[in-house]
Scaffold this active site. Structure first.
Site, PDB file in Angstrom:
ATOM      1  CE  LYS A   7      -1.564   1.741   4.074  1.00 37.04           C
ATOM      2  NZ  LYS A   7      -1.396   3.169   4.374  1.00 37.04           N
ATOM      3  CG  ASN A   8       2.323   2.692   3.575  1.00 32.52           C
ATOM      4  OD1 ASN A   8       1.188   3.091   3.314  1.00 32.52           O
ATOM      5  ND2 ASN A   8       2.711   2.380   4.789  1.00 32.52           N
ATOM      6  CB  CYS A  44      -4.372  10.683  11.769  1.00 35.09           C
ATOM      7  SG  CYS A  44      -2.824   9.842  11.922  1.00 35.09           S
ATOM      8  NE  ARG A  60       1.119  10.186  10.010  1.00 31.61           N
ATOM      9  CZ  ARG A  60       0.605   9.218   9.248  1.00 31.61           C
ATOM     10  NH1 ARG A  60      -0.627   8.829   9.413  1.00 31.61           N
ATOM     11  NH2 ARG A  60       1.325   8.662   8.285  1.00 31.61           N
ATOM     12  CG  ASP A  71       3.394   1.226   9.563  1.00 33.77           C
ATOM     13  OD1 ASP A  71       3.600   1.451   8.359  1.00 33.77           O
ATOM     14  OD2 ASP A  71       3.197   2.136  10.391  1.00 33.77           O
ATOM     15  NE  ARG A 115      -6.799   4.746   5.200  1.00 38.59           N
ATOM     16  CZ  ARG A 115      -6.088   5.746   5.726  1.00 38.59           C
ATOM     17  NH1 ARG A 115      -6.399   6.212   6.913  1.00 38.59           N
ATOM     18  NH2 ARG A 115      -5.079   6.277   5.085  1.00 38.59           N
TER      19      ARG A 115
END
Ligand code: EPZ
Length: 432
Positions: free
Chosen positions: A33-34, A127, A132, A319, A411
């Site tokens: 994803k990233n 978030c 961030r 993560d 997501r």
């Protein structure tokens, strides 16, 4: 399905995870994803088409497609591939609510500035896991010659003078920010002259971006190390069939699913050097791990407590902190888990405690005392990786754990319940 509807839908949905089922066989890893999200923004750098393959099926990918289409990019998505053509950009700013929910879209300010000489992008909000900020991104763009203003939540950047072209510069990051490194790299590839980015993030996703840019005709060297050097070029061409790297965070999550259910399992494809710190910690806590090419076979033994501290790559990734904490909740002994990347990424502690975990918080450190058995409870994933951690805890808890917070999960995990169910878990999504 429109992104907003998707997230509304998943607000009400729950995953019912029944514990105690062993896993078996192979868990397949999707594209990262990233990496995919950032590679999609790189399409802004060329008027020719880029085609990316091994694209995961995630709501974030749909969100990024919507943002790029709003900027004038033509997007066509296939089974696991996506084609993006930024021939005509309309110079508009991506909509705030999309940027706020999809941080990677802020990185588009780099390629927009490099390609057009101007860009307006909403400031991404903080978030749940932390503030961030994007200070480093802005510092780097200014060093490349841009005038950058932040007003009313919008970042406006432009290159003064008639040429409208950024100028190569030496940039030293205060912290090895992944997004800042990627934003500055994408701005620098079309700049006039040589740029260096020192204290650069070394994550595999940065390397993947540099490899894509070079296949588009850029001249980038050193990506994956602490100093990246860029020789600016006049223009970039398109490219076809560029494969996104496998998702190291999904792979790590699967390895921890094997460990927490004490199941021998194969996880593939994995690029082993993308997971060295994680593989080491899994070995330290009692798993034997065999690597054959891009297939990793994990055989859990008795799981004992080990300590982790999250670090920038190649250290233990933030993560995977929450999924690893779920595993340590079932380990023998006491582990100390320190979160050093984000100031507020321990909210899953309260959820794990609801399942009978014995955890004490001291600032950004959790002291986890393993228990013999977690017990099922209704829980909520407070961010993408915390949601995955709750699923893992549910796989090992006694009873049926009901996991909410699927808008986060969807997501970043491509069809998690189908993959886990195919390997023997009992995970059902109930749509009220
Ligand atoms: C990327 O976010 C990932 N997201 C994150 O994954 C990941 O957790 C993070 O890198 C760290 O590995 C994407 O790639 C889309 P950072 P990014 O800038 O680029 C501070 C997930 O779960 N910082 O490296 O936003 C910042 O506050 C997500 O998949 C500054 O202080 O991360 C944070 O504490 C979550 N100033 C730390 O650095 C800045 O100017 C890491 O941030 C920029 C960042």
């Amino acid at each position: 399905m429109v992104v907003a509807e998707a997230s509304q839908e998943s607000l009400k949905q729950r995953l019912n995870v029944s514990g105690g089922h062993a896993l078996k066989g192979t868990l397949r890893v999707s594209g990262a994803k990233n990496s995919a999200l950032v590679l999609m923004t790189a399409s802004l750098l060329s008027e020719e088409t880029i085609e990316l393959t091994n694209i995961p099926s995630l709501t974030d990918i749909d969100g990024m497609s919507a943002i790029l289409e709003a900027l004038g990019v033509q997007v066509s998505q296939g089974a696991d591939r996506i084609r993006l053509t930024a021939a005509e950009l309309n110079g508009s700013a991506p909509p705030y609510e999309l940027v706020n929910s999809l941080r990677a879209s802020f990185f588009s300010i780099g390629p927009l500035l490099g390609r057009l000489g101007h860009a307006r992008v909403p400031l991404p909000g903080g978030c749940r896991i932390g503030a961030r900020p994007v200070v480093e991104h802005i510092r780097g763009l200014k060093a490349l010659g841009a005038v950058v203003n932040v007003e009313h939540g919008i970042v406006t950047a432009s290159v003064p003078g008639s040429k409208k072209r950024l100028t190569g510069a030496q940039i030293v990051l205060d912290c090895p920010s992944v997004g800042a490194t990627e934003t500055i790299l994408m701005a620098a590839v079309l700049a006039d002259g040589v740029s260096t980015i020192e204290n650069a993030a070394q994550e595999p996703e940065v390397q993947d971006l540099a490899n894509l840019l070079n296949s588009m005709g850029a001249q980038v060297s050193g990506a994956g190390g602490p100093v990246i050097t860029v020789q600016g070029v006049e223009r970039l061409r398109g490219c076809s069939n560029y494969p996104v790297i496998p998702d190291r965070i999904e792979a790590g999550t699967f390895l921890m699913a094997a460990a927490i259910t004490r199941s021998p399992l194969v996880v593939e494809p994995v690029i082993p050097e993308h997971l060295s710190a994680v593989i080491q910690k899994l070995r330290d806590c009692g798993c034997s791990i065999e690597i054959k090419g891009r297939a990793v076979t994990i055989t859990p033994g008795e799981i004992t407590a080990v300590d982790i501290t999250t670090q920038p790559f190649p250290g233990f990734p933030t993560d995977l902190q929450a999924p690893f904490m779920a595993l340590m909740c079932t380990a023998k002994g006491t582990s100390v888990i320190s979160e050093k990347i984000y100031e507020n990424r321990l909210q899953h502690v309260a959820e794990l405690q609801r399942m009978g975990a014995s955890i004490r918080l001291e600032g950004s450190t959790a002291i986890v005392e393993g228990v013999a058995q977690l017990s099922a409870a209704p829980v909520t994933g407070t961010d993408l990786r915390a949601a995955a951690a709750m699923v893992l805890a549910g796989l090992s808890a006694k009873g049926i754990t009901e996991v909410a917070g699927l808008k986060h999960l969807d997501r970043g995990y491509d069809d998690l319940e189908a993959k886990l169910s195919a390997a023997g878990a009992e995970v059902k999504r109930n749509i009220p």
